[in-house]
Write a protein that holds these residues in place. Structure first.
Motif, mmCIF file in Angstrom:
data_model
loop_
_atom_site.group_PDB
_atom_site.id
_atom_site.type_symbol
_atom_site.label_atom_id
_atom_site.label_comp_id
_atom_site.label_asym_id
_atom_site.label_seq_id
_atom_site.Cartn_x
_atom_site.Cartn_y
_atom_site.Cartn_z
ATOM 1 N N THR A 69 0.843 -1.186 0.000
ATOM 2 C CA THR A 69 0.000 0.000 0.000
ATOM 3 C C THR A 69 0.882 1.241 0.000
ATOM 4 O O THR A 69 1.818 1.343 0.797
ATOM 5 C CB THR A 69 -0.919 0.014 1.237
ATOM 6 O OG1 THR A 69 -1.733 -1.162 1.242
ATOM 7 C CG2 THR A 69 -1.817 1.241 1.238
ATOM 8 N N GLN A 84 -3.938 -1.788 -2.781
ATOM 9 C CA GLN A 84 -4.107 -1.850 -1.331
ATOM 10 C C GLN A 84 -3.838 -3.270 -0.833
ATOM 11 O O GLN A 84 -4.267 -4.242 -1.470
ATOM 12 C CB GLN A 84 -5.541 -1.482 -0.931
ATOM 13 C CG GLN A 84 -6.016 -0.130 -1.410
ATOM 14 C CD GLN A 84 -7.514 0.014 -1.261
ATOM 15 O OE1 GLN A 84 -8.261 -0.957 -1.306
ATOM 16 N NE2 GLN A 84 -7.965 1.245 -1.079
ATOM 17 N N CYS A 96 -4.468 -8.712 -1.628
ATOM 18 C CA CYS A 96 -4.343 -7.360 -2.163
ATOM 19 C C CYS A 96 -5.465 -7.049 -3.154
ATOM 20 O O CYS A 96 -6.029 -7.943 -3.780
ATOM 21 C CB CYS A 96 -3.002 -7.190 -2.881
ATOM 22 S SG CYS A 96 -1.572 -7.623 -1.861
#
Length: 210
Positions: A69, A84, A96
């Motif tokens: 991130t 993210q 993710c």
């Protein structure tokens, strides 16, 4: 869902792709990048392999590729709008979410992908990122994005023997974009996109201040 087992299986699959030289067909080549394809064995689309030599050590190249991130990938990769880490499963495994922009003059709408990612480091200095699609309770499909699915995919940063300042970067993509996209658009998009990926990666590594 056993995220670690799924990620490990994806890593084993990618390692087999890297060793198996059969059936690949060249679809795009420049002075620095070659992109090959062959039919995928896990879904109805193609498996793509990109290969390039980047003039930097593997750790330096990895700084631009590592899945985190707020990492560098969003800054240089024009196919990534957001990235993210949804869950840190272990030190080497994470779930993710990647958001991609519209592409192919708007024919391909914005998408998001949920993947489990395994980072592996090898004794020879190679670093690999291995991923495959999963579901996660914190991120159900959203109306403004088409949910795409990455089948075993990832990147290899491999030291070039006798060339300590060079890294071979191998990338494998086999992505189900979902939605109603003409196959001809998909087949033209990936080779061009992968070539741009390597060009932008090389530039990002060169400009990296570490």
């Amino acid at each position: 869902m056993d995220y670690t087992a799924l990620a490990t299986a994806a890593a084993d699959q990618l390692l087999s792709y890297s060793k198996d030289q059969s059936g690949w067909k060249l679809c795009k080549k420049t002075e620095t990048v070659s992109v090959h394809w062959r039919p995928s064995s896990v879904f109805s689309g193609n498996l793509y392999k990109g290969d390039a030599i980047i003039p930097a050590k593997p750790d330096r190249v990895w700084e631009c590729l590592k899945p985190e991130t707020g990492g560098l990938r969003v800054k240089w990769d024009n196919n990534v709008d957001d990235f993210q880490v949804l869950e840190k499963v272990t030190d080497d495994v994470s779930v993710c979410r990647t958001v991609t922009p519209s592409a192919a003059m708007g024919i391909i709408a914005p998408r998001d992908f949920i993947d489990v990612v395994l980072i592996k480091r090898y004794e020879d200095g190679a670093i690999t990122s291995n991923a495959t699609n999963v579901e996660h309770p914190d991120c159900p499909p959203q109306r403004k994005f088409v949910r795409g699915f990455n089948h075993p995919c990832g990147s290899f940063c491999v030291p070039v023997p006798g060339e300590p300042e060079k890294t071979q970067v191998l990338c494998f993509f086999q992505t189900d974009l979902s939605g109603h996209i003409p196959q001809s658009v998909v087949e033209s998009f990936f080779p061009i996109s992968m070539n741009t990926f390597f060009t932008n990666l090389a530039k990002a590594v060169k400009e990296l201040k570490v």
